[in-house]
Design a protein around this motif. Structure first.
Motif, PDB file in Angstrom:
ATOM      1  N   ASN A  53       0.860  -1.173   0.000  1.00  0.00           N
ATOM      2  CA  ASN A  53       0.000   0.000   0.000  1.00  0.00           C
ATOM      3  C   ASN A  53       0.906   1.236   0.000  1.00  0.00           C
ATOM      4  OD1 ASN A  53      -3.027  -0.950   0.776  1.00  0.00           O
ATOM      5  ND2 ASN A  53      -1.527  -2.232   1.851  1.00  0.00           N
ATOM      6  N   TRP A  54       0.727   2.116  -0.989  1.00  0.00           N
ATOM      7  CA  TRP A  54       1.579   3.294  -1.100  1.00  0.00           C
ATOM      8  C   TRP A  54       0.842   4.519  -0.567  1.00  0.00           C
ATOM      9  CZ3 TRP A  54       4.618   3.346  -6.397  1.00  0.00           C
ATOM     10  CH2 TRP A  54       5.488   2.240  -6.424  1.00  0.00           C
ATOM     11  N   TYR A  55       1.536   5.260   0.302  1.00  0.00           N
ATOM     12  CA  TYR A  55       0.976   6.475   0.893  1.00  0.00           C
ATOM     13  C   TYR A  55       1.825   7.682   0.523  1.00  0.00           C
ATOM     14  CZ  TYR A  55      -1.468   2.912   3.537  1.00  0.00           C
ATOM     15  OH  TYR A  55      -2.209   1.819   3.877  1.00  0.00           O
ATOM     16  N   TRP A  56       1.181   8.838   0.545  1.00  0.00           N
ATOM     17  CA  TRP A  56       1.868  10.053   0.114  1.00  0.00           C
ATOM     18  C   TRP A  56       2.980  10.461   1.077  1.00  0.00           C
ATOM     19  CZ3 TRP A  56      -2.466  14.030  -1.522  1.00  0.00           C
ATOM     20  CH2 TRP A  56      -3.214  13.478  -2.568  1.00  0.00           C
ATOM     21  N   SER A  57       2.696  10.416   2.367  1.00  0.00           N
ATOM     22  CA  SER A  57       3.612  11.006   3.349  1.00  0.00           C
ATOM     23  C   SER A  57       3.978  10.005   4.433  1.00  0.00           C
ATOM     24  CB  SER A  57       2.968  12.231   3.997  1.00  0.00           C
ATOM     25  OG  SER A  57       1.869  11.843   4.809  1.00  0.00           O
ATOM     26  N   VAL A  58       5.053  10.317   5.140  1.00  0.00           N
ATOM     27  CA  VAL A  58       5.465   9.491   6.282  1.00  0.00           C
ATOM     28  C   VAL A  58       4.359   9.454   7.329  1.00  0.00           C
ATOM     29  CG1 VAL A  58       7.105   9.330   8.189  1.00  0.00           C
ATOM     30  CG2 VAL A  58       7.917   9.915   5.889  1.00  0.00           C
ATOM     31  N   ALA A  59       3.740  10.607   7.597  1.00  0.00           N
ATOM     32  CA  ALA A  59       2.686  10.664   8.607  1.00  0.00           C
ATOM     33  C   ALA A  59       1.501   9.788   8.229  1.00  0.00           C
ATOM     34  CB  ALA A  59       2.234  12.109   8.811  1.00  0.00           C
ATOM     35  N   ALA A  60       1.109   9.807   6.946  1.00  0.00           N
ATOM     36  CA  ALA A  60      -0.006   8.976   6.495  1.00  0.00           C
ATOM     37  C   ALA A  60       0.328   7.497   6.652  1.00  0.00           C
ATOM     38  CB  ALA A  60      -0.357   9.293   5.052  1.00  0.00           C
ATOM     39  N   GLU A  61       1.527   7.107   6.249  1.00  0.00           N
ATOM     40  CA  GLU A  61       1.917   5.700   6.387  1.00  0.00           C
ATOM     41  C   GLU A  61       1.902   5.281   7.856  1.00  0.00           C
ATOM     42  OE1 GLU A  61       5.502   2.530   5.284  1.00  0.00           O
ATOM     43  OE2 GLU A  61       5.833   4.681   5.035  1.00  0.00           O
ATOM     44  N   GLN A  62       2.389   6.123   8.725  1.00  0.00           N
ATOM     45  CA  GLN A  62       2.420   5.785  10.147  1.00  0.00           C
ATOM     46  C   GLN A  62       1.018   5.613  10.711  1.00  0.00           C
ATOM     47  OE1 GLN A  62       4.766   9.033  11.708  1.00  0.00           O
ATOM     48  NE2 GLN A  62       6.703   7.929  11.440  1.00  0.00           N
ATOM     49  N   ILE A  71      -0.833  -5.269   6.982  1.00  0.00           N
ATOM     50  CA  ILE A  71      -0.684  -4.636   5.668  1.00  0.00           C
ATOM     51  C   ILE A  71       0.786  -4.261   5.451  1.00  0.00           C
ATOM     52  CG2 ILE A  71      -3.040  -3.747   5.652  1.00  0.00           C
ATOM     53  CD1 ILE A  71      -1.887  -0.964   6.312  1.00  0.00           C
ATOM     54  N   VAL A  72       1.198  -4.267   4.204  1.00  0.00           N
ATOM     55  CA  VAL A  72       2.561  -3.871   3.840  1.00  0.00           C
ATOM     56  C   VAL A  72       2.490  -2.459   3.268  1.00  0.00           C
ATOM     57  CG1 VAL A  72       4.581  -4.423   2.462  1.00  0.00           C
ATOM     58  CG2 VAL A  72       3.133  -6.268   3.349  1.00  0.00           C
ATOM     59  N   THR A  73       3.312  -1.564   3.766  1.00  0.00           N
ATOM     60  CA  THR A  73       3.177  -0.151   3.420  1.00  0.00           C
ATOM     61  C   THR A  73       4.485   0.444   2.911  1.00  0.00           C
ATOM     62  OG1 THR A  73       3.753   0.621   5.645  1.00  0.00           O
ATOM     63  CG2 THR A  73       1.438   0.089   5.243  1.00  0.00           C
ATOM     64  N   ARG A  74       4.346   1.582   2.237  1.00  0.00           N
ATOM     65  CA  ARG A  74       5.503   2.341   1.771  1.00  0.00           C
ATOM     66  C   ARG A  74       5.079   3.803   1.610  1.00  0.00           C
ATOM     67  NH1 ARG A  74      10.236   1.016  -0.840  1.00  0.00           N
ATOM     68  NH2 ARG A  74       9.525  -1.131  -1.010  1.00  0.00           N
ATOM     69  N   THR A  75       5.973   4.720   1.965  1.00  0.00           N
ATOM     70  CA  THR A  75       5.781   6.130   1.643  1.00  0.00           C
ATOM     71  C   THR A  75       6.408   6.384   0.284  1.00  0.00           C
ATOM     72  OG1 THR A  75       5.864   6.762   3.981  1.00  0.00           O
ATOM     73  CG2 THR A  75       6.209   8.504   2.357  1.00  0.00           C
ATOM     74  N   SER A  76       5.603   6.833  -0.666  1.00  0.00           N
ATOM     75  CA  SER A  76       6.081   6.960  -2.045  1.00  0.00           C
ATOM     76  C   SER A  76       5.979   8.369  -2.596  1.00  0.00           C
ATOM     77  CB  SER A  76       5.284   6.014  -2.956  1.00  0.00           C
ATOM     78  OG  SER A  76       3.913   6.353  -2.935  1.00  0.00           O
TER      79      SER A  76
END
Length: 302
Positions: A53-62, A71-76
């Motif tokens: 799952n790709w998120y815009w910002s570090v805060a959103a991913e956190q 879920i597997v996440t990444r800030t992209s």
């Protein structure tokens, strides 16, 4: 190519990522992508069956990794930034910009955001000349409901960015509609304000307060209105009207859009190819083919 993970298809995100990275058109993207600026941890952005799952910002991913296990996440970084970079976009200098574009709070299929558009139009028309002329950009669903009329009566042109959320040209149209303006307004904390700052506009959170109604069972169980009010309380000074701190505004926009976390074209291409060989992607890809085959059989038998 129809996307397996629907979030990747919204507002032309998958088209942008392919343009930027060179990932082939013939394969669905092996990722789900956050499609809008959000402080809520909506489960549509937290998919267990996707490789990442790709998120815009570090805060959103956190926020999402804290709210959802497994879920597997990444800030992209936001797809909009990749579009600007792919287009080698150069904004007009401030001295050459003029007028304003306004993005009123908008409804979606499951949530109605209701405000006094007659009042909104009158307040916009009364703004000082430094903010004129004013163009209004309505979300397609509100445009189709006839909500352009109050603004048209006050002599403001009304545009839209696309005919649906899956319009591949949506963000391209945003750039066309916004380019050359000096100010961008919204009465909702929305992606449009961040995108406007990325295009070198001055952004303002200003306008009539809206109310939220939803017949959808999911949203009935969520205090969506309160979520917006908390969001506004956190960011209203960043986007205040008039005279926001432009340096602070740019800093916040870069942070929320994840500019520092953007991948290079080579990094994104290698990552997408690696995820293409992920077992979760293979499973969903096969299921998608099976559904497509059943649909073809039904069409042929009719």
């Amino acid at each position: 190519m129809k996307e397996i993970y629907r979030q990747a298809a919204l507002y032309g995100a998958s088209r942008i990522m392919r343009l930027y990275s060179g990932y082939p058109q013939s394969l669905p993207l092996p990722v789900s992508i956050q499609h809008g600026w959000t402080m809520a941890t909506n489960p549509i952005y937290a998919i267990k069956r996707v490789p990442e799952n790709w998120y815009w910002s570090v805060a959103a991913e956190q926020r999402f990794t804290s709210a959802y296990r497994g879920i597997v996440t990444r800030t992209s970084g936001a797809p909009f930034l990749y579009l600007l970079q792919s287009l080698d976009y150069v904004p007009l200098p401030k001295a050459e910009q003029e007028g304003s574009i306004v993005f009123p709070s908008h409804s979606i299929e499951t949530i109605d955001m209701v405000c006094d558009f007659d009042l909104y139009a009158a307040e916009l028309a009364a703004l000082p000349m430094e903010y004129q002329p004013i163009t209004v950009c309505l979300y397609y669903s509100d445009y189709n409901r006839g909500l352009a009329e109050p603004f048209l009566r006050h002599g403001m042109p009304v545009v839209t960015n696309g005919q649906s959320r899956i319009d591949d040209d949506f963000l391209w149209n945003f750039i066309r509609n916004v380019h050359g303006k000096r100010h961008i307004f919204s009465n909702q904390m929305s992606s449009s304000l961040l995108f406007g700052v990325a295009m070198n506009l001055t952004a303002h959170f200003w306008g009539p307060e809206f109310q939220i109604f939803s017949p959808d069972k999911f949203w009935k169980n969520h205090d969506y209105s309160q979520y917006h009010r908390r969001w506004e309380a956190q960011y209203k000074d960043v986007f205040r009207f008039p005279d926001p701190d432009l340096a602070h505004q740019k800093e916040v926009a870069d942070q929320e859009l994840g500019r520092a976390q953007m991948l290079s074209p080579n990094q994104m291409r290698r990552l997408l190819w690696r995820l293409t060989f992920h077992s979760k992607y293979h499973l969903q890809f096969l299921r998608s083919w099976a559904r497509s085959g059943k649909q073809l059989i039904r069409e042929w038998s009719e």
